[in-house]
Design a protein around this motif. Structure first.
Motif, PDB file in Angstrom:
ATOM      1  N   ALA A  60       0.829  -1.202   0.000  1.00 51.43           N
ATOM      2  CA  ALA A  60       0.000   0.000   0.000  1.00 51.43           C
ATOM      3  C   ALA A  60       0.869   1.259   0.000  1.00 51.43           C
ATOM      4  CB  ALA A  60      -0.901   0.001   1.221  1.00 51.43           C
ATOM      5  N   PRO A  61       0.284   2.373  -0.473  1.00 50.22           N
ATOM      6  CA  PRO A  61       1.000   3.653  -0.397  1.00 50.22           C
ATOM      7  C   PRO A  61       1.249   4.053   1.059  1.00 50.22           C
ATOM      8  CG  PRO A  61      -0.894   3.804  -1.882  1.00 50.22           C
ATOM      9  CD  PRO A  61      -0.993   2.490  -1.178  1.00 50.22           C
ATOM     10  N   ALA A  62       2.371   4.699   1.300  1.00 48.60           N
ATOM     11  CA  ALA A  62       2.758   5.081   2.664  1.00 48.60           C
ATOM     12  C   ALA A  62       1.740   6.014   3.303  1.00 48.60           C
ATOM     13  CB  ALA A  62       4.139   5.727   2.653  1.00 48.60           C
ATOM     14  N   ALA A  63       1.122   6.899   2.526  1.00 47.07           N
ATOM     15  CA  ALA A  63       0.172   7.861   3.089  1.00 47.07           C
ATOM     16  C   ALA A  63      -1.028   7.163   3.710  1.00 47.07           C
ATOM     17  CB  ALA A  63      -0.284   8.831   2.016  1.00 47.07           C
ATOM     18  N   VAL A  64      -1.567   6.161   3.043  1.00 42.52           N
ATOM     19  CA  VAL A  64      -2.739   5.464   3.593  1.00 42.52           C
ATOM     20  C   VAL A  64      -2.343   4.631   4.811  1.00 42.52           C
ATOM     21  CG1 VAL A  64      -2.706   3.357   2.202  1.00 42.52           C
ATOM     22  CG2 VAL A  64      -4.871   4.269   2.983  1.00 42.52           C
ATOM     23  N   LEU A  65      -1.124   4.139   4.851  1.00 43.03           N
ATOM     24  CA  LEU A  65      -0.677   3.370   6.019  1.00 43.03           C
ATOM     25  C   LEU A  65      -0.608   4.243   7.264  1.00 43.03           C
ATOM     26  CD1 LEU A  65       2.070   1.185   4.342  1.00 43.03           C
ATOM     27  CD2 LEU A  65      -0.217   0.479   5.067  1.00 43.03           C
ATOM     28  N   GLU A  66      -0.219   5.501   7.095  1.00 45.08           N
ATOM     29  CA  GLU A  66      -0.213   6.434   8.223  1.00 45.08           C
ATOM     30  C   GLU A  66      -1.634   6.647   8.731  1.00 45.08           C
ATOM     31  OE1 GLU A  66       1.737   9.973   6.882  1.00 45.08           O
ATOM     32  OE2 GLU A  66       3.642   8.946   6.563  1.00 45.08           O
ATOM     33  N   ASN A  67      -2.595   6.770   7.807  1.00 43.93           N
ATOM     34  CA  ASN A  67      -3.991   6.939   8.204  1.00 43.93           C
ATOM     35  C   ASN A  67      -4.518   5.707   8.924  1.00 43.93           C
ATOM     36  OD1 ASN A  67      -4.079   9.479   7.068  1.00 43.93           O
ATOM     37  ND2 ASN A  67      -4.973   8.790   5.154  1.00 43.93           N
ATOM     38  N   VAL A  68      -4.204   4.536   8.415  1.00 46.90           N
ATOM     39  CA  VAL A  68      -4.663   3.289   9.040  1.00 46.90           C
ATOM     40  C   VAL A  68      -4.106   3.176  10.451  1.00 46.90           C
ATOM     41  CG1 VAL A  68      -4.423   0.774   8.939  1.00 46.90           C
ATOM     42  CG2 VAL A  68      -5.093   2.047   6.898  1.00 46.90           C
ATOM     43  N   GLN A  69      -2.853   3.528  10.625  1.00 44.57           N
ATOM     44  CA  GLN A  69      -2.255   3.458  11.952  1.00 44.57           C
ATOM     45  C   GLN A  69      -2.909   4.478  12.893  1.00 44.57           C
ATOM     46  OE1 GLN A  69       2.013   3.798  12.064  1.00 44.57           O
ATOM     47  NE2 GLN A  69       2.113   2.624  13.930  1.00 44.57           N
ATOM     48  N   ALA A  70      -3.229   5.652  12.388  1.00 44.61           N
ATOM     49  CA  ALA A  70      -3.886   6.670  13.217  1.00 44.61           C
ATOM     50  C   ALA A  70      -5.296   6.231  13.606  1.00 44.61           C
ATOM     51  CB  ALA A  70      -3.924   8.002  12.477  1.00 44.61           C
ATOM     52  N   TRP A  71      -6.059   5.652  12.662  1.00 47.55           N
ATOM     53  CA  TRP A  71      -7.417   5.189  12.961  1.00 47.55           C
ATOM     54  C   TRP A  71      -7.385   4.078  14.000  1.00 47.55           C
ATOM     55  CZ3 TRP A  71      -8.557   4.341   7.140  1.00 47.55           C
ATOM     56  CH2 TRP A  71      -8.786   5.568   6.513  1.00 47.55           C
ATOM     57  N   GLY A  72      -6.379   3.240  13.943  1.00 46.45           N
ATOM     58  CA  GLY A  72      -6.291   2.111  14.862  1.00 46.45           C
ATOM     59  C   GLY A  72      -5.572   2.411  16.155  1.00 46.45           C
ATOM     60  N   SER A  73      -5.261   3.687  16.406  1.00 46.45           N
ATOM     61  CA  SER A  73      -4.506   4.027  17.614  1.00 46.45           C
ATOM     62  C   SER A  73      -5.258   3.655  18.887  1.00 46.45           C
ATOM     63  CB  SER A  73      -4.138   5.509  17.620  1.00 46.45           C
ATOM     64  OG  SER A  73      -5.308   6.303  17.674  1.00 46.45           O
ATOM     65  N   ALA A  74      -6.579   3.699  18.858  1.00 38.89           N
ATOM     66  CA  ALA A  74      -7.369   3.307  20.036  1.00 38.89           C
ATOM     67  C   ALA A  74      -7.236   1.810  20.315  1.00 38.89           C
ATOM     68  CB  ALA A  74      -8.834   3.664  19.826  1.00 38.89           C
ATOM     69  N   TYR A  75      -6.870   1.049  19.281  1.00 41.69           N
ATOM     70  CA  TYR A  75      -6.726  -0.407  19.418  1.00 41.69           C
ATOM     71  C   TYR A  75      -5.267  -0.846  19.341  1.00 41.69           C
ATOM     72  CZ  TYR A  75     -11.716  -0.229  18.668  1.00 41.69           C
ATOM     73  OH  TYR A  75     -13.048   0.068  18.777  1.00 41.69           O
ATOM     74  N   ASN A  76      -4.335   0.102  19.388  1.00 42.70           N
ATOM     75  CA  ASN A  76      -2.894  -0.191  19.314  1.00 42.70           C
ATOM     76  C   ASN A  76      -2.519  -0.937  18.049  1.00 42.70           C
ATOM     77  OD1 ASN A  76      -2.363   1.027  21.824  1.00 42.70           O
ATOM     78  ND2 ASN A  76      -3.012  -0.821  22.879  1.00 42.70           N
ATOM     79  N   ALA A  77      -2.939  -0.406  16.912  1.00 38.68           N
ATOM     80  CA  ALA A  77      -2.575  -0.994  15.621  1.00 38.68           C
ATOM     81  C   ALA A  77      -1.071  -0.879  15.421  1.00 38.68           C
ATOM     82  CB  ALA A  77      -3.298  -0.279  14.491  1.00 38.68           C
ATOM     83  N   VAL A  78      -0.475  -1.936  14.894  1.00 35.90           N
ATOM     84  CA  VAL A  78       0.956  -1.951  14.623  1.00 35.90           C
ATOM     85  C   VAL A  78       1.149  -2.159  13.127  1.00 35.90           C
ATOM     86  CG1 VAL A  78       3.132  -3.136  15.062  1.00 35.90           C
ATOM     87  CG2 VAL A  78       1.466  -2.896  16.895  1.00 35.90           C
ATOM     88  N   VAL A  79       1.862  -1.229  12.493  1.00 34.10           N
ATOM     89  CA  VAL A  79       2.196  -1.333  11.078  1.00 34.10           C
ATOM     90  C   VAL A  79       3.699  -1.510  10.999  1.00 34.10           C
ATOM     91  CG1 VAL A  79       2.160  -0.187   8.844  1.00 34.10           C
ATOM     92  CG2 VAL A  79       0.253   0.144  10.424  1.00 34.10           C
ATOM     93  N   GLU A  80       4.141  -2.671  10.510  1.00 36.56           N
ATOM     94  CA  GLU A  80       5.580  -2.943  10.435  1.00 36.56           C
ATOM     95  C   GLU A  80       5.940  -3.476   9.056  1.00 36.56           C
ATOM     96  OE1 GLU A  80       6.659  -5.987  13.297  1.00 36.56           O
ATOM     97  OE2 GLU A  80       4.672  -6.841  13.130  1.00 36.56           O
ATOM     98  N   ASP A  81       7.162  -3.194   8.636  1.00 38.00           N
ATOM     99  CA  ASP A  81       7.634  -3.665   7.339  1.00 38.00           C
ATOM    100  C   ASP A  81       7.605  -5.183   7.278  1.00 38.00           C
ATOM    101  OD1 ASP A  81       8.072  -1.103   6.447  1.00 38.00           O
ATOM    102  OD2 ASP A  81      10.189  -1.091   6.966  1.00 38.00           O
ATOM    103  N   ASP A  82       7.155  -5.698   6.149  1.00 38.55           N
ATOM    104  CA  ASP A  82       7.134  -7.140   5.932  1.00 38.55           C
ATOM    105  C   ASP A  82       8.533  -7.558   5.489  1.00 38.55           C
ATOM    106  OD1 ASP A  82       6.326  -9.730   5.617  1.00 38.55           O
ATOM    107  OD2 ASP A  82       5.048  -9.367   3.887  1.00 38.55           O
ATOM    108  N   SER A  83       9.101  -8.547   6.152  1.00 34.56           N
ATOM    109  CA  SER A  83      10.445  -9.004   5.810  1.00 34.56           C
ATOM    110  C   SER A  83      10.605 -10.469   6.173  1.00 34.56           C
ATOM    111  CB  SER A  83      11.502  -8.167   6.535  1.00 34.56           C
ATOM    112  OG  SER A  83      11.365  -8.307   7.921  1.00 34.56           O
ATOM    113  N   VAL A  84      11.673 -11.054   5.707  1.00 31.97           N
ATOM    114  CA  VAL A  84      11.981 -12.447   6.003  1.00 31.97           C
ATOM    115  C   VAL A  84      12.600 -12.532   7.389  1.00 31.97           C
ATOM    116  CG1 VAL A  84      13.338 -14.448   5.294  1.00 31.97           C
ATOM    117  CG2 VAL A  84      12.320 -12.960   3.568  1.00 31.97           C
TER     118      VAL A  84
END
Length: 98
Positions: free
Chosen positions: A67-91
């Motif tokens: 996803a674009p970085a801008a929408v990921l910032e929004n998703v993390q902000a919306w989920g702040s009440a639920y402690n959403a964690v957005v982390e880079d996908d890696s091996v």
């Protein structure tokens, strides 16, 4: 005439390529007590922004996406009440082999 049309199409293609936002590969996770509607809202926002849900986890409340970085910032902000964690996908490895 054909050359002019071809040049115009190439210029439009180049402008489109520049305008497309770079995509990040991430995993978005939430605590177990998070309502399913919060995950649905986050996934819908990512798809609406041109992102792709690549995997939905069943054991935990999480999903992987590109996803674009801008929408990921929004998703993390919306989920702040639920402690959403957005982390880079890696091996991940358990024995330092790469």
């Amino acid at each position: 005439m054909r050359f002019a049309i071809l040049s115009l199409l190439l210029a439009l293609l180049a402008a489109y390529a520049i305008a497309v936002a770079p995509q990040k590969s991430v995993i978005v996770s939430y605590p177990d007590n998070t309502p399913d509607s919060v995950l649905s809202q986050a996934k819908a926002a990512i798809v609406d922004a041109g992102g792709i849900i690549t995997h939905e986890y069943k054991i935990i409340k999480a999903f992987a996406c590109n996803a674009p970085a801008a929408v990921l910032e929004n998703v993390q902000a919306w989920g702040s009440a639920y402690n959403a964690v957005v982390e880079d996908d890696s091996v991940v490895s358990i024995n330092n082999d790469e």
